[in-house]
Design a protein around this motif. Structure first.
Motif: not given
Length: 385
Positions: A158, A233-234, A237-238, A243-248
């Motif tokens: 990325h 990932t979903p 998040t869902d 959050s997106s950063g926490s998932v990373t």
């Protein structure tokens, strides 16, 4: 013409470039996920069609694994590894320079050949490079490339794609493969194949109860893992509201835990392989199932994701070690690669259908079942096969 002669074991200095090739191979597979949106936009295809660049290597690998064993039947394993790492470099460089989506798929198909052949032959040679009794540790180092590449592939891909473009991400991996090929030229000894293996000998492994059990375990565990992991990932998040950063960060943690699980299994598998595999399968299935019950508890969710990562990191090493203990190590690994790649794809495909029709939680509960079944098979049958 240079004569190839069997040279003595050269120890960890020879295992290291094989492990580096393992890392680069998995990095090549997963980095396409990181650059998929920009790749699709640049080559004027939908993201759904671009997903073929991720799926195709696995499908080709399923065919390439047994084909590689038969094609390289009597070839020095040093030359085979050099050819595979060179092919890895070519596939990434071609993909990075591809003028069209069709050419990109050709390059990714070449990667699939390298994937299938390497996991059959590359893993099998690791124990031959170190002193007797250290074979499992050498195999653990090579398979650690899976977890290590999982940790860095998505964030690194990325970052490079955002900074210089998706092509540079693939070109850099291709350049890395070139350097590793040179390293292997300098470090690897000649290794004649242990035994010639024909088609009849390869298919005869299906008549072995031991090999059938190993293939069943690989199928169940890869099916279970990828049926759930494809949608992690979903889910986070869902369903868990990270959050997106926490998932990373959590996915990075998953990869680091997998690395720890790989080396932990390397230490435990020589003591009691059936128990080690059963424990890993129970932890995998249990963590996946329990995640559906703790979505409102972030701390427990983090713990379960890390347990899942550690248990999954142990699985490939344990089952591959088991398959190498049969009468034909490379043949067993070839069938293992074919089986697991097919069930990887099947798990992801069926999981997608379950998620679309019933949701994420039913998907996770469903795919915990084959992992627990694998634990039962390991405890009931491994000691007697």
């Amino acid at each position: 013409m240079v004569e190839l002669r069997e040279r003595p074991r050269t120890g960890w200095a020879a295992v290291a470039p094989v492990a580096a090739a393992s890392f680069t191979l998995v990095l090549s597979e997963f980095i396409a996920v990181a650059v998929l949106p920009s790749l699709a936009a640049d080559l004027h295809v939908s993201e759904g069609d671009a997903g073929l660049a991720v799926v195709l290597p696995g499908l080709v690998a399923a065919v390439a694994a047994p084909a590689a064993v038969l094609a390289a039947n009597r070839t020095d394993r040093r030359l085979v590894l050099l050819a595979l790492t060179g092919l890895l470099a070519v596939s990434n460089l071609l993909a990075g320079l591809a003028p069209s989506f069709t050419m990109l798929l050709v390059a990714r198909a070449l990667l699939g050949v390298a994937v299938g052949a390497f996991w059959t032959i590359g893993v099998a040679v690791a124990p031959r490079l170190v002193p007797a009794g250290r074979g499992t540790a050498a195999t653990a180092l090579v398979t650690a490339g899976i977890s290590a590449a999982t940790v860095v592939s998505l964030p690194a891909g990325h970052l490079v794609a955002q900074t210089w473009g998706w092509r540079w991400a693939l070109l850099i991996v291709g350049a890395l493969a070139v350097l590793i090929t040179i390293w292997q030229v300098l470090a690897l000894p000649s290794m004649r194949p242990d035994r010639a293996l024909g088609w009849s000998a390869l298919t005869s492994l299906f008549r072995s109860r031991r090999d059938r059990t190993g293939l069943l375990l690989g199928a169940l565990l890869f099916f279970a893992h990828f049926g759930a992991y494809t949608f992690i990932t979903p889910f986070l998040t869902d369903r868990s509201a990270f959050s997106s950063g926490s998932v990373t960060l959590l996915l990075l943690g998953f990869g680091v835990a997998g690395l720890a699980g790989n080396f932990g299994a390397g230490a435990a598998v020589t003591r009691n392989l059936p128990l080690t595999l059963a424990a890993a399968a129970v932890l995998l299935g249990g963590s996946v199932a329990l995640l559906t019950a703790v979505t409102s508890l972030p701390a427990l969710t983090v713990v379960l994701v890390l347990v899942w990562g550690a248990s999954w990191g142990a699985v490939p090493l344990i089952v591959q070690t088991y398959m190498m203990g049969g009468t034909a190590a490379e043949g067993g690994l070839a069938l293992f690669v074919s089986t697991t790649q097919l069930f990887l794809a099947a798990g992801s495909a069926l999981g997608g259908q379950v998620v679309d029709r019933w949701g994420l939680s039913p998907d996770y509960l469903l795919f915990a079942i084959p992992a627990v079944a694998a634990a039962v098979v390991a405890r009931l049958f491994l000691k007697t096969t």
